[in-house]
Design an enzyme around this catalytic site. Sequence first.
Site, PDB file in Angstrom:
ATOM      1  N   THR A  44      -9.708  12.694   6.320  1.00  0.00           N
ATOM      2  CA  THR A  44      -9.188  12.874   4.960  1.00  0.00           C
ATOM      3  C   THR A  44      -7.910  13.697   4.945  1.00  0.00           C
ATOM      4  O   THR A  44      -6.963  13.379   4.221  1.00  0.00           O
ATOM      5  CB  THR A  44     -10.248  13.566   4.071  1.00  0.00           C
ATOM      6  OG1 THR A  44     -11.463  12.826   4.126  1.00  0.00           O
ATOM      7  CG2 THR A  44      -9.765  13.664   2.630  1.00  0.00           C
ATOM      8  N   SER A  48      -2.265   9.013   5.615  1.00  0.00           N
ATOM      9  CA  SER A  48      -0.909   8.795   5.102  1.00  0.00           C
ATOM     10  C   SER A  48      -0.779   9.045   3.600  1.00  0.00           C
ATOM     11  O   SER A  48       0.340   9.054   3.078  1.00  0.00           O
ATOM     12  CB  SER A  48      -0.465   7.361   5.410  1.00  0.00           C
ATOM     13  OG  SER A  48      -1.317   6.432   4.764  1.00  0.00           O
ATOM     14  N   HIS A  52      -4.285   2.540  -1.764  1.00  0.00           N
ATOM     15  CA  HIS A  52      -4.232   1.118  -1.416  1.00  0.00           C
ATOM     16  C   HIS A  52      -4.666   0.241  -2.586  1.00  0.00           C
ATOM     17  O   HIS A  52      -5.557   0.596  -3.353  1.00  0.00           O
ATOM     18  CB  HIS A  52      -5.107   0.843  -0.199  1.00  0.00           C
ATOM     19  CG  HIS A  52      -4.531   1.366   1.078  1.00  0.00           C
ATOM     20  ND1 HIS A  52      -3.492   0.743   1.731  1.00  0.00           N
ATOM     21  CD2 HIS A  52      -4.834   2.466   1.820  1.00  0.00           C
ATOM     22  CE1 HIS A  52      -3.181   1.432   2.823  1.00  0.00           C
ATOM     23  NE2 HIS A  52      -3.968   2.479   2.895  1.00  0.00           N
TER      24      HIS A  52
END
Length: 399
Positions: A44, A48, A52
């Site tokens: 977590t 990045s 999504h």
Amino acid sequence: MNHDVIVVGGGIVGLATALKLKIANPFLTILLLEKENELAKHQTGNNSGVIHSGLYYKPGSLKAKNCIHGYHLLINFCRENQVPFELCGKIVVATEEKELPLLENLYIRGEQNGLQHLKKLSKEQLTEYEPHVNGLQGIFVPQTGIVDYKKVAEKYGELLQSKEVDIHLGEQVIDVRTEGSTVFVTTQKQSYSAKLIINCAGLYSDKVARMTVDDLNVKIIPFRGEYFKLRKEKEYLVKNLIYPVPDPNFPFLGVHFTRMAKGGVEAGPNAVLAFRREGYKKSQINLSELAETLAWPGFQKVAAKYWRTGFGEMYRSFSKAAFTKALQKLIPEIQEDDLAEGGAGVRAQACDRQGGLVDDFLILEKEHVINVCNAPSPAATSSLAIGETVSNLALKRFN
């Protein structure tokens, strides 16, 4: 110490599961155990930060359902709890002729998954979104966004504590056993009992699962993703998010550019075998864990099948020039000197005995145990939806 439910793992999936369970049944007593001295330290806290959209996933799969549902739950949660986020959109870029059919398939899959306002982009239109990008065609995905998932997880934790859920940090589970209708969980500090244990242990989910499942058919294989950061004076080369067309046979998205919620632009990641489950650097090696990985029949089959791809990823790991060349496919102006060393994350990828890299979420149930054995990307985006799914399975035990 007796509870109704013990959740193992203080990452975003474990926290979301405990939260959804407590909201659904406020009378349940819940304990969350985390081996580290802080929440969300591993997957977590090192990802990045992309929200999504659900573009990539097979229609009808757990990934697709949970990503799309989880996307909306996450956005609403951030709005209600003042967690900063931004829906900036992204482009997916085909840089070679052979990628054009795959790009078309992605567009169709996105529509099948219910994504609205996807836009096909010509070579000229690509540069309207990202002026420095190189590509033949692309897709604009407006739903994609950025957020700091560490902050999201910390907010989950705050809400859990406000709802009197016990969170014990610095307690690693070393044994789980069932006697009758009771599950006993032992850490290095003390023992607990519960009616149900939910395993959300991430990189060690298979280890915890094997405490209750004799014939577990999967093992977690750790893959490290290494990033570079664009130097401050070169951040203008990327407006938002730029992705390549992914290899459909490999469960990773390829090196890409991501504007971060906490500032800066990341470039990467590659995907190389980590030599320990929490191996964020090349120098971090656990011989026992590495031996387990190499001895797993499924990994041996994966290595035999993907050795060319794996060698290329490893080469980029040791060669900044090779990494730069991969990035130049998307942005030709990028030079080696434009990249500063960034961070790294480790992905817990379940691999079955037959050599399959498990692509979907994998949740295994026993009478008094629920094991979340595979929750790779987009697990952070999907966390509240996965939590809801697991919570619903758990609640059946208390009806």
